[in-house]
Design a protein around this motif. Structure first.
Motif, PDB file in Angstrom:
ATOM      1  N   ARG A  81      -1.659   6.031   2.940  1.00  6.97           N
ATOM      2  CA  ARG A  81      -3.280   6.498   2.853  1.00  6.97           C
ATOM      3  C   ARG A  81      -3.946   7.430   3.885  1.00  6.97           C
ATOM      4  N   SER A 119       0.943  -1.348   0.028  1.00 11.82           N
ATOM      5  CA  SER A 119       0.023  -0.206   0.192  1.00 11.82           C
ATOM      6  C   SER A 119       0.963   1.249   0.019  1.00 11.82           C
ATOM      7  N   ALA A 144      -8.779   7.951   7.046  1.00 11.27           N
ATOM      8  CA  ALA A 144     -10.168   7.449   7.110  1.00 11.27           C
ATOM      9  C   ALA A 144     -10.343   6.283   6.045  1.00 11.27           C
ATOM     10  N   GLU A 145      -9.214   6.222   5.228  1.00 10.36           N
ATOM     11  CA  GLU A 145      -9.173   5.226   4.160  1.00 10.36           C
ATOM     12  C   GLU A 145      -8.821   3.714   4.561  1.00 10.36           C
ATOM     13  N   LEU A 146      -8.298   3.653   5.859  1.00 10.32           N
ATOM     14  CA  LEU A 146      -7.441   2.628   6.605  1.00 10.32           C
ATOM     15  C   LEU A 146      -8.277   1.436   6.765  1.00 10.32           C
TER      16      LEU A 146
END
Ligand code: C2E
Ligand code: CA
Ligand code: CA
Ligand code: CA
Length: 274
Positions: free
Chosen positions: A259, A256, A262-264
């Motif tokens: 990020r 990954s 909130a996108e985890l």
């Protein structure tokens, strides 16, 4: 030639002035950014490839500039260090990271980068102790990442601080290992739990010499009972070579990119909202 010299000198002088002005502008914008909440933490997983689970998230700072978009830390951290703004920014980073980590499952740690300037200019032990307490985060879930630069100056004072951090229960990771003035004596002198091999060795892994360095560091870490992470892993081919050498903790774009918090999801199980 005399007039040419003067012309060059004036040109040099002017470009220095422009650069100084740009830096002052960034400094000014950066001060405002702190107040306006434009700083943000992204997170990149360090994965244990034996079970493909997230072992740690490393917090990586971003500046969401209203007109210039997302600015990477390399573009403003050096200025923050020169101006001392890194102290205030660093406090915000560790506070935010510890609060964010409380939302994740208990077996996931958070790694936070600290600048040498923070160690010089503020009481990092007190900062971390009070931050962990305020967030209610167990100390063993925090990893402090430092680079070799911090070990050069004030080695003795640094060692005292590191010992205090260890007593607090925090883990210490030596970042970018092998990239700078690496000395093996650091590994004995300072109480590190973990070393992170610099990504330069990974991108250069087709070179047998780089691969030999990785292999040697792996054996060294094993003998010294240090955990090992490799960063900058971008391909399956690189991953296979590393796991063949017994390296299990991997960070890189293969798994990954960094990020936003909130996108985890779905890793974060409890609702954020703090
Ligand atoms: P670092 O601590 O060595 O962080 C790893 C950098 O490598 C990150 O860059 C990450 O995005 C990048 N990276 C991760 N995986 C890969 C990959 O597979 N390929 C490539 N090409 N790159 C990869 P980033 O986020 O731009 O951060 C740059 C540096 O800024 C960090 O290097 C760290 O030294 C500094 N930094 C970031 N956040 C903070 C902070 O909160 N405080 C301080 N003092 N420094 C920070
Ligand atoms: Ca790091
Ligand atoms: Ca690194
Ligand atoms: Ca680096």
């Amino acid at each position: 030639s005399k007039s040419l010299g003067r012309c060059c000198f004036r040109h040099f002088d002017l470009s220095m002035q422009v650069e100084a002005m740009q830096r002052r502008q960034i400094e000014c914008d950066l001060r405002a950014a702190i107040v306006k909440n434009e700083l943000e933490l992204f997170y990149q997983p360090i994965v244990d490839v034996r079970d493909n689970r997230v072992h740690t998230f490393e917090a990586l700072l971003r500046w969401r500039h209203p007109t210039r978009g997302l600015i990477s830390p390399d573009a403003f951290i050096p200025i923050a260090e020169e101006t001392g703004l890194i102290v205030e920014i660093g406090e915000w980073v560790v506070e935010r990271a510890c609060r964010d980590a409380t939302v994740w499952p208990d077996d996931i740690r958070v790694a936070v980068n600290f600048s040498p300037v923070q160690f010089r200019r503020c009481d990092v032990v007190a900062l971390i102790a009070r931050t962990l307490a305020a967030a209610g985060l167990a100390p063993d879930r925090l990893e402090v990442e430092v680079t070799e630069a911090i070990l050069i100056r004030d080695a003795e004072a640094t060692c005292v601080v590191f010992d205090d951090l260890r007593r607090l229960g925090v883990r210490l990771c030596l970042d970018d290992f092998g990239s700078g003035y690496s000395s093996l004596s650091y590994l004995n002198k300072f109480p590190f739990d973990k070393i992170k091999i610099d990504r330069a060795f990974v991108s250069d892994m087709h070179n047998p010499k780089s691969l030999a360095v990785i292999t040697a560091i792996t054996q060294l870490a094993e003998r010294l009972n240090l955990s090992l992470v490799v960063e900058g892993v971008e391909s399956e081919e690189q991953l296979a070579i590393l796991t063949n050498r017994g390296i299990h903790h991997i960070q890189g774009y293969l798994f990954s990119r960094p990020r936003p918090f909130a996108e985890l999801l779905p890793v974060a199980v409890r609702a954020p909202g703090k």
